[in-house]
Design a protein around this motif. Structure first.
Motif, PDB file in Angstrom:
ATOM      1  N   LYS A 210       1.023  -1.320  -0.407  1.00  0.00           N
ATOM      2  CA  LYS A 210       0.385   0.075   0.111  1.00  0.00           C
ATOM      3  C   LYS A 210       0.633   1.226   0.288  1.00  0.00           C
ATOM      4  N   ALA A 211       2.140   1.157   0.719  1.00  0.00           N
ATOM      5  CA  ALA A 211       2.872   2.447   0.936  1.00  0.00           C
ATOM      6  C   ALA A 211       4.154   2.337  -0.321  1.00  0.00           C
ATOM      7  N   ALA A 212       3.948   1.338  -1.170  1.00  0.00           N
ATOM      8  CA  ALA A 212       4.709   1.214  -2.541  1.00  0.00           C
ATOM      9  C   ALA A 212       5.165   2.608  -3.528  1.00  0.00           C
ATOM     10  N   LYS A 213       5.991   3.183  -3.693  1.00  0.00           N
ATOM     11  CA  LYS A 213       5.858   4.496  -4.249  1.00  0.00           C
ATOM     12  C   LYS A 213       6.396   3.474  -6.036  1.00  0.00           C
ATOM     13  N   GLN A 214       7.772   3.204  -5.544  1.00  0.00           N
ATOM     14  CA  GLN A 214       7.956   2.040  -7.209  1.00  0.00           C
ATOM     15  C   GLN A 214       7.483   0.399  -6.834  1.00  0.00           C
ATOM     16  N   HIS A 215       7.759   0.301  -8.160  1.00  0.00           N
ATOM     17  CA  HIS A 215       7.121  -0.941  -8.429  1.00  0.00           C
ATOM     18  C   HIS A 215       7.739  -2.056  -9.058  1.00  0.00           C
ATOM     19  N   ALA A 245      -4.160  -1.622  -4.640  1.00  0.00           N
ATOM     20  CA  ALA A 245      -2.377  -0.674  -4.605  1.00  0.00           C
ATOM     21  C   ALA A 245      -2.471  -0.326  -5.753  1.00  0.00           C
ATOM     22  N   TYR A 247      -0.430  -2.244  -8.005  1.00  0.00           N
ATOM     23  CA  TYR A 247       0.152  -2.843  -7.761  1.00  0.00           C
ATOM     24  C   TYR A 247       0.702  -4.319  -8.082  1.00  0.00           C
TER      25      TYR A 247
END
Length: 280
Positions: A210-215, A245, A247
């Motif tokens: 949920k917090a990831a800015k880069q995949h 998210a 993702y």
């Protein structure tokens, strides 16, 4: 920082080597195993770190997964650390249970006494182990992937997804997807990190997603006949979190497979090929 060789075997044209070194992050001696493909005799090779599950050491994957032939063909080194600090001074579960203490480091940095003196496996995997491997072996640690099984799948997901600058791809077999919501995770995180559940979120793959800015590219395999699926692994929660998210992940339910290394051996080549495609 160099490690000493304590065992070495020829394997599929490459070398299966076991090392020992003094680890500052966990304040004890640590052992790790490395498969080095034959191509490493001429050049530095990319690496996949493998994190094993509860009760395991560095040797379970090496002897049971059957990964060396594919790693040799793909020219990838595999580094398998131990699953916890070890030694006479390292505290263990006072009840001697298998799911906490020795063999159950959960790949976190403990903040609670007495665990915080040694149980800092997150820092060991992320920083110290790659530094030692890079100095000791013909491995290009700047080209790295991370994978693991069960507790180690949890570690691979949480460490990998939170540090996308350090890994090209992440994969897992039967990971503990939501440790803040299952008995294994709740026991370990309470002891290692304390009662404040907000401190647990950085070690829950669903929260990290949920917090990831880069995949990163992510591959997860889960057996449908795994006895731990419903209570401990909670794969559905990871599916829901990644979808929510946005993702992208490949999460495969493999019909009839259980939690064992027979399952891992059946699909490890596809994971290595997945990582090879992203390490190229």
């Amino acid at each position: 920082m160099m490690a000493e060789i304590i065992a070495e075997n020829r394997c599929f044209g490459g070398r299966q080597v076991r090392f020992r070194h003094r680890a500052e992050s966990v304040n004890c001696e640590m052992v790790f195993s490395v498969f080095l493909p034959s191509s490493s005799r001429h050049q530095k090779v990319p690496v996949m770190y493998w994190l094993s599950g509860l009760t395991c050491t560095d040797e379970n994957f090496v002897t049971k997964a059957g990964a060396q032939a594919a790693a040799e063909a793909l020219g990838i080194a595999i580094v398998a650390p131990d699953t916890s600090p070890r030694g006479d001074d390292v505290p263990d579960d006072p009840e001697g249970a298998y799911d906490f203490g020795l063999g159950a480091g959960f790949y976190v940095n403990a903040t609670q006494a007495p665990w915080s003196t040694h149980y800092r496996m997150y820092d060991y995997v992320l920083d110290e182990l790659p530094a030692v491997v890079g100095e000791t072996c013909p491995v290009d640690v700047s080209r790295a992937a991370i994978s693991g099984h069960s507790m180690g799948g949890h570690g691979a997901l949480t460490i990998g997804l939170a540090n996308p600058d350090r890994y090209a791809s992440v994969s897992a077999f039967a990971p503990i997807c939501a440790p803040t919501e299952c008995p294994w995770g709740e026991k370990a995180l309470t002891h290692y990190l304390g009662d404040d559940r907000s401190a647990w979120q950085a070690h829950d793959a669903c929260e990290v997603v949920k917090a990831a800015k880069q995949h990163l590219p992510v591959l997860v395999d889960q057996g449908s006949a795994d006895d731990f699926l419903a209570e401990q692994l909670r794969t559905r929660r990871l599916m829901e979190a990644s979808e929510g998210a946005a993702y992208p992940m490949t999460i495969r339910l493999q019909a009839g497979y259980d939690h064992s290394y027979f399952f891992i051996a059946s699909f490890i080549e596809s994971h290595l090929r997945f990582h090879a495609g992203n390490l190229a």
